[in-house]
Scaffold this motif. Structure first.
Motif, PDB file in Angstrom:
ATOM      1  N   ALA A 187      45.293 106.842  28.740  1.00  9.87           N
ATOM      2  CA  ALA A 187      44.868 107.103  30.120  1.00  9.87           C
ATOM      3  C   ALA A 187      45.765 108.153  30.773  1.00  9.87           C
ATOM      4  CB  ALA A 187      44.891 105.809  30.927  1.00  9.87           C
ATOM      5  N   LEU A 188      47.067 108.001  30.615  1.00  7.14           N
ATOM      6  CA  LEU A 188      47.998 108.957  31.220  1.00  7.14           C
ATOM      7  C   LEU A 188      47.826 110.348  30.616  1.00  7.14           C
ATOM      8  CD1 LEU A 188      51.222 106.749  31.457  1.00  7.14           C
ATOM      9  CD2 LEU A 188      49.807 107.565  33.353  1.00  7.14           C
ATOM     10  N   GLU A 189      47.566 110.392  29.309  1.00  7.13           N
ATOM     11  CA  GLU A 189      47.361 111.691  28.657  1.00  7.13           C
ATOM     12  C   GLU A 189      46.106 112.375  29.197  1.00  7.13           C
ATOM     13  OE1 GLU A 189      46.601 113.595  24.192  1.00  7.13           O
ATOM     14  OE2 GLU A 189      47.036 111.459  24.425  1.00  7.13           O
ATOM     15  N   LEU A 190      45.012 111.617  29.307  1.00  8.13           N
ATOM     16  CA  LEU A 190      43.767 112.189  29.815  1.00  8.13           C
ATOM     17  C   LEU A 190      43.918 112.639  31.262  1.00  8.13           C
ATOM     18  CD1 LEU A 190      41.118 109.763  28.271  1.00  8.13           C
ATOM     19  CD2 LEU A 190      41.539 112.139  27.635  1.00  8.13           C
ATOM     20  N   LEU A 191      44.623 111.857  32.059  1.00  8.36           N
ATOM     21  CA  LEU A 191      44.836 112.231  33.457  1.00  8.36           C
ATOM     22  C   LEU A 191      45.662 113.508  33.582  1.00  8.36           C
ATOM     23  CD1 LEU A 191      45.536 108.695  34.958  1.00  8.36           C
ATOM     24  CD2 LEU A 191      43.662 110.207  35.632  1.00  8.36           C
ATOM     25  N   SER A 192      46.505 113.759  32.599  1.00 12.22           N
ATOM     26  CA  SER A 192      47.377 114.943  32.664  1.00 12.22           C
ATOM     27  C   SER A 192      46.646 116.234  32.310  1.00 12.22           C
ATOM     28  CB  SER A 192      48.579 114.768  31.728  1.00 12.22           C
ATOM     29  OG  SER A 192      48.189 114.832  30.364  1.00 12.22           O
ATOM     30  N   VAL A 193      45.519 116.109  31.602  1.00 22.10           N
ATOM     31  CA  VAL A 193      44.844 117.331  31.139  1.00 22.10           C
ATOM     32  C   VAL A 193      43.446 117.524  31.724  1.00 22.10           C
ATOM     33  CG1 VAL A 193      46.123 117.396  28.973  1.00 22.10           C
ATOM     34  CG2 VAL A 193      43.951 116.173  29.058  1.00 22.10           C
ATOM     35  N   ASN A 194      42.895 116.500  32.378  1.00 23.39           N
ATOM     36  CA  ASN A 194      41.538 116.600  32.919  1.00 23.39           C
ATOM     37  C   ASN A 194      41.520 116.308  34.416  1.00 23.39           C
ATOM     38  OD1 ASN A 194      40.235 117.048  30.345  1.00 23.39           O
ATOM     39  ND2 ASN A 194      40.542 114.878  29.913  1.00 23.39           N
ATOM     40  N   ALA A 195      40.542 116.888  35.083  1.00 22.15           N
ATOM     41  CA  ALA A 195      40.357 116.628  36.509  1.00 22.15           C
ATOM     42  C   ALA A 195      39.253 115.589  36.677  1.00 22.15           C
ATOM     43  CB  ALA A 195      39.992 117.916  37.239  1.00 22.15           C
ATOM     44  N   TYR A 196      39.603 114.419  37.176  1.00 18.64           N
ATOM     45  CA  TYR A 196      38.632 113.349  37.383  1.00 18.64           C
ATOM     46  C   TYR A 196      38.391 113.139  38.874  1.00 18.64           C
ATOM     47  CZ  TYR A 196      39.381 112.236  32.469  1.00 18.64           C
ATOM     48  OH  TYR A 196      39.456 112.299  31.096  1.00 18.64           O
ATOM     49  N   ASP A 197      37.195 112.690  39.191  1.00 15.00           N
ATOM     50  CA  ASP A 197      36.867 112.392  40.580  1.00 15.00           C
ATOM     51  C   ASP A 197      37.312 110.983  40.968  1.00 15.00           C
ATOM     52  OD1 ASP A 197      35.466 114.884  41.176  1.00 15.00           O
ATOM     53  OD2 ASP A 197      33.967 114.159  39.759  1.00 15.00           O
ATOM     54  N   ILE A 198      37.222 110.048  40.005  1.00 15.92           N
ATOM     55  CA  ILE A 198      37.566 108.646  40.269  1.00 15.92           C
ATOM     56  C   ILE A 198      38.146 108.034  38.992  1.00 15.92           C
ATOM     57  CG2 ILE A 198      36.671 106.354  40.938  1.00 15.92           C
ATOM     58  CD1 ILE A 198      34.352 107.806  42.337  1.00 15.92           C
ATOM     59  N   ALA A 199      39.093 107.110  39.157  1.00 19.82           N
ATOM     60  CA  ALA A 199      39.621 106.345  38.024  1.00 19.82           C
ATOM     61  C   ALA A 199      39.159 104.897  38.147  1.00 19.82           C
ATOM     62  CB  ALA A 199      41.144 106.409  37.994  1.00 19.82           C
ATOM     63  N   VAL A 200      38.598 104.372  37.068  1.00 17.88           N
ATOM     64  CA  VAL A 200      38.180 102.967  37.001  1.00 17.88           C
ATOM     65  C   VAL A 200      39.164 102.260  36.084  1.00 17.88           C
ATOM     66  CG1 VAL A 200      36.340 101.365  36.385  1.00 17.88           C
ATOM     67  CG2 VAL A 200      35.763 103.613  37.338  1.00 17.88           C
ATOM     68  N   LEU A 201      39.957 101.338  36.623  1.00 16.42           N
ATOM     69  CA  LEU A 201      41.066 100.759  35.878  1.00 16.42           C
ATOM     70  C   LEU A 201      40.920  99.266  35.631  1.00 16.42           C
ATOM     71  CD1 LEU A 201      44.076 102.407  37.798  1.00 16.42           C
ATOM     72  CD2 LEU A 201      42.856 103.301  35.803  1.00 16.42           C
ATOM     73  N   ASP A 202      41.036  98.878  34.354  1.00 20.30           N
ATOM     74  CA  ASP A 202      41.264  97.474  34.017  1.00 20.30           C
ATOM     75  C   ASP A 202      42.772  97.263  34.149  1.00 20.30           C
ATOM     76  OD1 ASP A 202      41.374  94.937  33.036  1.00 20.30           O
ATOM     77  OD2 ASP A 202      40.512  95.396  31.077  1.00 20.30           O
TER      78      ASP A 202
END
Length: 238
Positions: free
Chosen positions: A36-51
């Motif tokens: 998750a942290l890796e994806l957040l560092s390289v992609n621009a997301y509008d919303i995060a859905v977290l378990d």
């Protein structure tokens, strides 16, 4: 809209991703905190859905990281932790919404769209450009007052182009923002979708091709679609 779904149960993660795709919401999946942290560092997301309960850094730690980044990305916690104190602690960590399992997919979709509207509150809810009127909430498009029926993917592509307000969007960026990370980078999907979208919008052409760069909405007066629907933008897949 592009969201990151952090869920360590593969079956549920895939079901959520597939369901969101049917609603024109691109979703990337992370099965653990490190991913998750890796994806957040390289992609621009509008919303995060977290378990909250995931391997590696927890969903709580991911939420804290998002808040600390100052990105303002909305967080929806999707978890089996349903006690009141669980919810309170989730909101204290920075969650914008909290949905407990089990849940209905349609409710998740509605909550995501509500968060997206809230995130974009500073922008007008309905976009108007070059005779186009695009309503992201109702998923409707009109050209000079005429309703234009679009597929979900066509709408997603047009939404990105209209949002650029005449600026050029590369095929790579369209692929990133209207599809998900599993899209084949060598696919012709962008070119095919843009070509079909041009036909739906009719004449005079509104989507111009900037050779070697990408696509844009022609804000002049809809005076043409650049070199034409089969023109190449950037490379053979654009």
């Amino acid at each position: 809209m592009r969201v990151l779904v952090v869920e360590d149960e593969p079956y549920m993660a895939e079901a959520i991703r597939d369901g969101l795709r049917l609603e024109a919401i691109a979703a990337d999946i992370a099965g653990d905190g490190d991913t998750a942290l890796e994806l957040l560092s390289v992609n621009a997301y509008d919303i995060a859905v977290l378990d909250r309960d995931i391997p590696g850094p927890s969903g709580d730690a991911i939420a804290q990281s998002i808040v600390a980044s100052g990105s303002g990305m909305p967080i929806l916690m999707l978890t089996a932790a349903d006690r009141l104190d669980d919810k309170v602690s989730g909101f204290e960590l920075g969650a914008d919404d909290y949905l407990t399992k089990p849940f209905e997919l349609q409710e998740l979709v509605l909550r995501l769209r509500a968060l997206d509207r809230r995130r974009a509150h500073s922008r007008p809810p309905v976009r108007e450009l070059a005779g186009l009127r695009l309503d992201p909430f109702r998923r409707e498009v009109y050209r000079d007052g005429r309703y234009i029926p679009l597929t979900r993917k066509q709408f997603a592509v047009l939404e990105v182009l209209v949002g650029a307000e005449g600026g050029v969007i590369s095929a790579e960026e369209l692929l990133e923002r209207a599809w998900d990370k599993n899209a084949d980078p060598f696919t012709n999907a962008v070119r095919i979708t843009v070509s079909a979208l041009r036909k739906r919008l009719g004449e005079p052409g509104l989507i111009a091709t900037v050779p070697g760069v990408g696509y844009r909405i022609d804000t002049g007066a809809g005076t043409g679609a650049g070199p034409g629907p089969d023109a190449v933008a950037g490379d053979e897949r654009a």
